[in-house]
Design a protein around this motif. Structure first.
Motif, short mmCIF file in Angstrom:
data_model
loop_
_atom_site.label_atom_id
_atom_site.label_comp_id
_atom_site.label_asym_id
_atom_site.label_seq_id
_atom_site.Cartn_x
_atom_site.Cartn_y
_atom_site.Cartn_z
N ASP A 1 -23.04 -28.48 9.24
CA ASP A 1 -23.30 -29.57 10.19
C ASP A 1 -23.55 -28.99 11.58
O ASP A 1 -23.14 -27.88 11.89
N TRP A 2 -24.16 -29.74 12.41
CA TRP A 2 -24.31 -29.43 13.84
C TRP A 2 -25.06 -28.13 14.09
O TRP A 2 -24.78 -27.42 15.06
N ALA B 1 -24.86 -34.71 21.87
CA ALA B 1 -24.70 -35.46 20.63
C ALA B 1 -23.35 -35.15 19.99
O ALA B 1 -22.65 -36.05 19.49
N ALA B 2 -22.94 -33.87 20.04
CA ALA B 2 -21.66 -33.49 19.44
C ALA B 2 -20.50 -34.14 20.19
O ALA B 2 -19.53 -34.61 19.58
N ARG C 1 -20.62 -36.97 21.87
CA ARG C 1 -20.61 -38.41 21.54
C ARG C 1 -19.95 -38.64 20.18
O ARG C 1 -19.18 -39.57 19.99
N TRP C 2 -20.24 -37.76 19.23
CA TRP C 2 -19.69 -37.86 17.87
C TRP C 2 -18.17 -37.69 17.89
O TRP C 2 -17.42 -38.45 17.30
N ASP D 1 -31.15 -38.93 19.20
CA ASP D 1 -30.00 -38.06 19.39
C ASP D 1 -30.41 -36.64 19.77
O ASP D 1 -29.56 -35.86 20.21
N GLN E 1 -15.28 -39.40 15.08
CA GLN E 1 -15.84 -39.10 13.76
C GLN E 1 -15.40 -37.75 13.19
O GLN E 1 -15.56 -37.50 12.00
N TRP E 2 -14.82 -36.90 14.04
CA TRP E 2 -14.41 -35.57 13.57
C TRP E 2 -13.30 -35.70 12.52
O TRP E 2 -13.20 -34.88 11.59
N MET F 1 -15.83 -32.03 8.78
CA MET F 1 -17.15 -31.53 9.18
C MET F 1 -17.59 -30.44 8.22
O MET F 1 -16.82 -29.53 7.92
N ALA G 1 -16.41 -40.60 19.49
CA ALA G 1 -16.44 -41.78 18.61
C ALA G 1 -15.42 -41.64 17.47
O ALA G 1 -15.36 -42.49 16.59
N ARG H 1 -27.02 -28.90 21.00
CA ARG H 1 -26.66 -30.29 20.69
C ARG H 1 -25.34 -30.72 21.31
O ARG H 1 -24.53 -31.44 20.70
#
Ligand code: 8YV
Length: 333
Positions: A141-142, A123-124, A126-127, A281, A132-133, A137, A130, A120
């Motif tokens: 997750d992930w 997707a990771a 992009r996260w 995603d 979001q971290w 977490m 953005a 992933r």
């Protein structure tokens, strides 16, 4: 009329390769990347002796109509489903491709896509980008799918498929494959790959890489029915051609989590990408760049130029183009 032969180069290309061609040809090289209509291809081909073509440029009876001048088309790629070989051979036009020089780079990239989709990576990233971290977490997750130790399946076991298979040793992966024809035993041993029928390949693969040539027979070789045979935890990778996978059916399977993830470098109707894939995603998407390393793209361009030059009587291999697909036409020139 200068008396010099003329060549059309349908995609922007390395300047040193263009300079080599310019020693013998009047070069009409496209300065920007664009899609040519069949009319534009026909028009361009009418005025030249040779063409260096991108894979989006189709040459068939329609684009060859009325053309008495064209001698050689050299594809910038190993695949040549853009070329209508019977029409070219009928017209006495030599066709060339760029096999082998890209095997290892395409194999590297197939692995890159498989690893990225399974773990992933896209997707990771992009996260993270953005922001979001910062929200924290969870430990669970992930979670992705492991690659090491799993069964690698390969559909289409030509030279690129074999290069992909050889890399599996370091990941401790058993390899199974399906191909139109079974490989000789010695090659199977070298690739550590076991032949299975197509349904078994689909059922048993944890990671399935598609690397077969596109033809009428391989159109939608992986569609809804085939996806239905795959494990829910499986990862599918297409580095072959758009059209081999039914992208709409794949989007449904990915959305419904009937497949863990996919990675696609090629698309039916590219550069258009099926809009349903763009919303997901669990799919890695890349713009047909599996062969795009500096060394390999240079080798491909060089080989395409070698073919044209040799076919038309220049250089050390004059009369013997290294990777011609229908060399028999040269006897009719
Ligand atoms: C492309 C490929 O040639 O060789 C092929 O058949 O699909 C690629 O190597 C390259 O991406 C240029 O379009």
């Amino acid at each position: 009329m200068t008396g010099k032969l003329k060549i059309w180069v349908s995609r922007p290309l390395f300047p040193d390769v263009l300079a080599r061609l310019a020693e013998h040809f009047d070069v009409d090289a496209e300065a920007i990347e664009r899609k040519h209509s069949p009319e534009q291809v026909r028009e361009k081909l009418l005025g030249v002796d040779a063409a260096l073509l991108g894979l989006a440029d189709r040459v068939n009876a329609q684009t060859l109509e009325g053309n008495e001048r064209l001698r050689v088309v050299a594809n910038l790629g190993v695949g040549y489903n853009n070329l209508d070989m019977p029409a070219l051979t009928r017209g006495g036009v030599l066709a060339c491709n760029t096999p082998d020089v890209l095997n290892e780079s395409v194999a590297d990239y197939a692995w890159a896509l498989m690893l990225a989709a399974a773990r992933r990576v896209g997707a990771a990233e992009r996260w993270l980008r953005a922001g979001q971290w910062s929200g924290g977490m969870r430990f669970d997750d992930w979670l992705g799918v492991d690659v090491h130790g799993k069964t690698l399946g390969i559909l289409g076991m030509g030279r690129i498929g074999q290069a992909i298979a050889r890399r599996a040793t370091g990941f401790d992966m058993p390899v199974i494959y399906h191909n139109r024809s079974r490989l000789p035993e010695a090659v199977e041993r070298e690739s550590r790959a076991v032949y299975v029928d197509k349904a078994s390949l689909l059922r048993q693969s944890d990671h399935l890489i598609l690397v077969l040539p596109y033809s009428r027979e391989s159109h939608h070789a992986v569609g809804a029915a085939e996806l239905g045979l795959m494990k829910r935890s499986a990862v599918l990778v297409n580095v072959a051609r758009g059209g081999i996978v039914d992208d709409a059916a794949l989007a449904v399977a990915l959305r419904e989590r009937r497949l863990a993830a996919a990675a696609l470098d090629v698309f039916e109707g590219e550069p258009a990408v099926h809009p349903d894939l763009l919303d997901l995603d669990n799919v890695v998407l890349s713009p047909h760049i599996a062969s795009a390393s500096e060394d390999t793209r240079r080798a491909m361009a060089g080989l395409a130029a070698d073919n044209v030059l040799a076919a038309l009587g220049f250089g050390p291999r004059a009369g013997r183009p290294p990777t011609a697909l229908n060399p028999e036409v040269m006897a009719r020139w």
